[in-house]
Design a protein around this motif. Structure first.
Motif, PDB file in Angstrom:
ATOM      1  N   ASP A  27       0.848  -1.178   0.000  1.00 51.08           N
ATOM      2  CA  ASP A  27       0.000   0.000   0.000  1.00 51.08           C
ATOM      3  C   ASP A  27       0.891   1.237   0.000  1.00 51.08           C
ATOM      4  O   ASP A  27       2.010   1.206   0.504  1.00 51.08           O
ATOM      5  N   LYS A  30       3.921   2.469   2.667  1.00 44.49           N
ATOM      6  CA  LYS A  30       4.550   1.345   3.368  1.00 44.49           C
ATOM      7  C   LYS A  30       5.867   0.994   2.698  1.00 44.49           C
ATOM      8  O   LYS A  30       6.042   1.172   1.498  1.00 44.49           O
ATOM      9  N   THR A  47       6.783  -5.599   6.445  1.00 47.83           N
ATOM     10  CA  THR A  47       6.622  -4.173   6.196  1.00 47.83           C
ATOM     11  C   THR A  47       6.900  -3.338   7.442  1.00 47.83           C
ATOM     12  O   THR A  47       6.917  -3.850   8.563  1.00 47.83           O
ATOM     13  N   ASN A  48       7.050  -2.030   7.225  1.00 49.13           N
ATOM     14  CA  ASN A  48       7.242  -1.106   8.336  1.00 49.13           C
ATOM     15  C   ASN A  48       5.961  -0.922   9.131  1.00 49.13           C
ATOM     16  O   ASN A  48       5.987  -0.385  10.221  1.00 49.13           O
ATOM     17  N   GLY A  49       4.834  -1.392   8.619  1.00 49.13           N
ATOM     18  CA  GLY A  49       3.558  -1.293   9.320  1.00 49.13           C
ATOM     19  C   GLY A  49       3.221  -2.490  10.184  1.00 49.13           C
ATOM     20  O   GLY A  49       2.114  -2.590  10.706  1.00 49.13           O
ATOM     21  N   GLU A  51       3.066  -5.682   9.176  1.00 45.85           N
ATOM     22  CA  GLU A  51       2.382  -6.736   8.436  1.00 45.85           C
ATOM     23  C   GLU A  51       3.375  -7.658   7.745  1.00 45.85           C
ATOM     24  O   GLU A  51       4.468  -7.242   7.367  1.00 45.85           O
ATOM     25  N   HIS A  72      -2.432 -10.245   3.491  1.00 48.66           N
ATOM     26  CA  HIS A  72      -1.845  -9.359   4.498  1.00 48.66           C
ATOM     27  C   HIS A  72      -2.193  -9.879   5.894  1.00 48.66           C
ATOM     28  O   HIS A  72      -3.362 -10.092   6.206  1.00 48.66           O
ATOM     29  N   ARG A  74      -1.381  -8.967   9.951  1.00 50.62           N
ATOM     30  CA  ARG A  74      -0.766  -8.066  10.939  1.00 50.62           C
ATOM     31  C   ARG A  74      -0.179  -8.933  12.053  1.00 50.62           C
ATOM     32  O   ARG A  74      -0.893  -9.683  12.715  1.00 50.62           O
ATOM     33  N   LYS A  77       3.400  -4.815  16.295  1.00 51.16           N
ATOM     34  CA  LYS A  77       2.978  -3.436  16.540  1.00 51.16           C
ATOM     35  C   LYS A  77       3.944  -2.444  15.904  1.00 51.16           C
ATOM     36  O   LYS A  77       3.621  -1.280  15.746  1.00 51.16           O
ATOM     37  N   GLY A  79       7.515  -2.310  12.882  1.00 49.10           N
ATOM     38  CA  GLY A  79       7.960  -2.919  11.637  1.00 49.10           C
ATOM     39  C   GLY A  79       8.470  -4.341  11.804  1.00 49.10           C
ATOM     40  O   GLY A  79       8.952  -4.726  12.865  1.00 49.10           O
TER      41      GLY A  79
END
Length: 113
Positions: A27, A30, A47-49, A51, A72, A74, A77, A79
């Motif tokens: 996305d 990210k 990812t840095n998010g 996920e 995706h 998660r 909390k 990256g």
């Protein structure tokens, strides 16, 4: 992991002509922090998010670039700093994150999610 030869070799020792495949799987905003690819073509991206993105790439790469559907999940909390597949049970993926936690995922449970 997968060697460059395993990615692009046709099996007869020759290589595919198009050796550049790009998958836009994130996305906007990210970033990818970690990437792993199994010999069977399972791609995992951290990812840095927080996920983990999972997808299947048909190996060896040949012909036209396929559409890559990514799942995706998660897991952290912060990256995702690292990830690695179990050497024999390739459905098991270990991740570590900036939140100082480690997660073990069974990627076979994520299929179709």
């Amino acid at each position: 992991g997968v060697s460059v030869d395993e990615l692009f070799e046709r099996g007869d020792g020759s290589y595919v002509e198009n050796n550049q495949w790009c998958f836009d799987c994130l996305d906007p905003g990210k970033s990818m922090l970690a990437v792993r690819l199994t010999k069977s073509g399972v791609l995992a991206v951290g990812t840095n998010g927080g996920e983990v993105l999972l997808g299947d790439i048909p190996l060896p790469l040949s012909g036209e670039q396929p559409y890559l559907m990514m799942t995706h999940i998660r897991v952290h909390k912060g990256g995702v700093l690292g990830l690695d597949f179990h050497p024999r049970k390739t459905n098991l993926l270990l991740t570590c994150g900036m939140d100082r936690s480690v997660c073990l995922l069974d990627t076979s449970l994520s299929e179709g999610a």
